[in-house]
Write a protein that holds these residues in place. Structure first.
Motif, PDB file in Angstrom:
ATOM      1  N   ALA A   1       0.830  -1.214   0.000  1.00  0.00           N
ATOM      2  CA  ALA A   1       0.000   0.000   0.000  1.00  0.00           C
ATOM      3  C   ALA A   1       0.860   1.259   0.000  1.00  0.00           C
ATOM      4  O   ALA A   1       0.549   2.227  -0.710  1.00  0.00           O
ATOM      5  N   GLU A   2       1.949   1.262   0.767  1.00  0.00           N
ATOM      6  CA  GLU A   2       2.851   2.414   0.785  1.00  0.00           C
ATOM      7  C   GLU A   2       3.480   2.651  -0.589  1.00  0.00           C
ATOM      8  O   GLU A   2       3.595   3.791  -1.040  1.00  0.00           O
ATOM      9  N   ILE A   3       3.886   1.563  -1.233  1.00  0.00           N
ATOM     10  CA  ILE A   3       4.488   1.686  -2.556  1.00  0.00           C
ATOM     11  C   ILE A   3       3.468   2.213  -3.556  1.00  0.00           C
ATOM     12  O   ILE A   3       3.774   3.089  -4.366  1.00  0.00           O
ATOM     13  N   GLN A   4       2.238   1.700  -3.499  1.00  0.00           N
ATOM     14  CA  GLN A   4       1.185   2.198  -4.390  1.00  0.00           C
ATOM     15  C   GLN A   4       0.934   3.682  -4.170  1.00  0.00           C
ATOM     16  O   GLN A   4       0.787   4.446  -5.129  1.00  0.00           O
ATOM     17  N   LEU A   5       0.878   4.099  -2.920  1.00  0.00           N
ATOM     18  CA  LEU A   5       0.636   5.508  -2.609  1.00  0.00           C
ATOM     19  C   LEU A   5       1.767   6.372  -3.153  1.00  0.00           C
ATOM     20  O   LEU A   5       1.526   7.427  -3.739  1.00  0.00           O
ATOM     21  N   ARG A   6       3.014   5.912  -2.980  1.00  0.00           N
ATOM     22  CA  ARG A   6       4.160   6.662  -3.491  1.00  0.00           C
ATOM     23  C   ARG A   6       4.085   6.792  -5.010  1.00  0.00           C
ATOM     24  O   ARG A   6       4.328   7.862  -5.563  1.00  0.00           O
ATOM     25  N   ILE A   7       3.708   5.713  -5.695  1.00  0.00           N
ATOM     26  CA  ILE A   7       3.593   5.748  -7.156  1.00  0.00           C
ATOM     27  C   ILE A   7       2.498   6.713  -7.573  1.00  0.00           C
ATOM     28  O   ILE A   7       2.673   7.516  -8.487  1.00  0.00           O
ATOM     29  N   ARG A   8       1.358   6.656  -6.912  1.00  0.00           N
ATOM     30  CA  ARG A   8       0.236   7.521  -7.288  1.00  0.00           C
ATOM     31  C   ARG A   8       0.539   8.987  -7.044  1.00  0.00           C
ATOM     32  O   ARG A   8       0.192   9.838  -7.855  1.00  0.00           O
ATOM     33  N   THR A   9       1.176   9.304  -5.914  1.00  0.00           N
ATOM     34  CA  THR A   9       1.461  10.713  -5.638  1.00  0.00           C
ATOM     35  C   THR A   9       2.544  11.236  -6.570  1.00  0.00           C
ATOM     36  O   THR A   9       2.518  12.396  -6.960  1.00  0.00           O
ATOM     37  N   THR A  10       3.483  10.386  -6.967  1.00  0.00           N
ATOM     38  CA  THR A  10       4.512  10.794  -7.916  1.00  0.00           C
ATOM     39  C   THR A  10       3.885  11.058  -9.285  1.00  0.00           C
ATOM     40  O   THR A  10       4.223  12.034  -9.940  1.00  0.00           O
ATOM     41  N   ARG A  11       2.975  10.198  -9.711  1.00  0.00           N
ATOM     42  CA  ARG A  11       2.299  10.407 -10.997  1.00  0.00           C
ATOM     43  C   ARG A  11       1.527  11.710 -11.006  1.00  0.00           C
ATOM     44  O   ARG A  11       1.535  12.438 -11.987  1.00  0.00           O
ATOM     45  N   ASN A  12       0.808  11.998  -9.926  1.00  0.00           N
ATOM     46  CA  ASN A  12       0.004  13.219  -9.874  1.00  0.00           C
ATOM     47  C   ASN A  12       0.870  14.471  -9.924  1.00  0.00           C
ATOM     48  O   ASN A  12       0.466  15.484 -10.461  1.00  0.00           O
ATOM     49  N   ARG A  13       2.073  14.411  -9.366  1.00  0.00           N
ATOM     50  CA  ARG A  13       2.955  15.590  -9.384  1.00  0.00           C
ATOM     51  C   ARG A  13       3.527  15.843 -10.770  1.00  0.00           C
ATOM     52  O   ARG A  13       3.836  16.969 -11.095  1.00  0.00           O
ATOM     53  N   THR A  14       3.706  14.780 -11.566  1.00  0.00           N
ATOM     54  CA  THR A  14       4.310  14.955 -12.881  1.00  0.00           C
ATOM     55  C   THR A  14       3.296  15.304 -13.951  1.00  0.00           C
ATOM     56  O   THR A  14       3.680  15.648 -15.049  1.00  0.00           O
TER      57      THR A  14
END
Length: 95
Positions: free
Chosen positions: A81-94
């Motif tokens: 879940a932490e990894i998924q959250l990190r991926i999603r927040t990184t995508r939203n920033r880019t």
């Protein structure tokens, strides 16, 4: 103070708690944790994830990284879940 633009969300991430979309009604099983471990390794989000005989998970993020010990299936699913959250927040920033 400037007024927010329509559709703009202020950067208050330190104030907002992200809640789970679906609340769990039971603890994750070893099979579920194993499935998540397999997916994370397959997609190269982890280098290795191995279930130890005592039920703990040995996880290595990169080849050179130290091995971390996770206490059971709940911790393994939490890591996913932490990894998924990190991926999603990184995508939203880019975007």
């Amino acid at each position: 103070m400037a007024r927010p633009r329509p559709g703009h969300r202020p950067a208050l991430s330190w104030r907002i708690a992200i809640s789970a979309r679906y609340r769990r009604t039971h603890a994750p099983s070893t099979a579920e944790a194993g499935a998540w471990a397999q997916v994370l390794v397959h997609h190269q989000l982890l280098h290795a994830a191995v279930l130890a005989p005592n039920g703990q998970w040995l996880v290595q993020h990169r080849v050179e990284a130290p091995v971390h010990v996770l206490d059971g299936p709940t911790a393994m699913v939490g890591l996913a879940a932490e990894i998924q959250l990190r991926i999603r927040t990184t995508r939203n920033r880019t975007r």
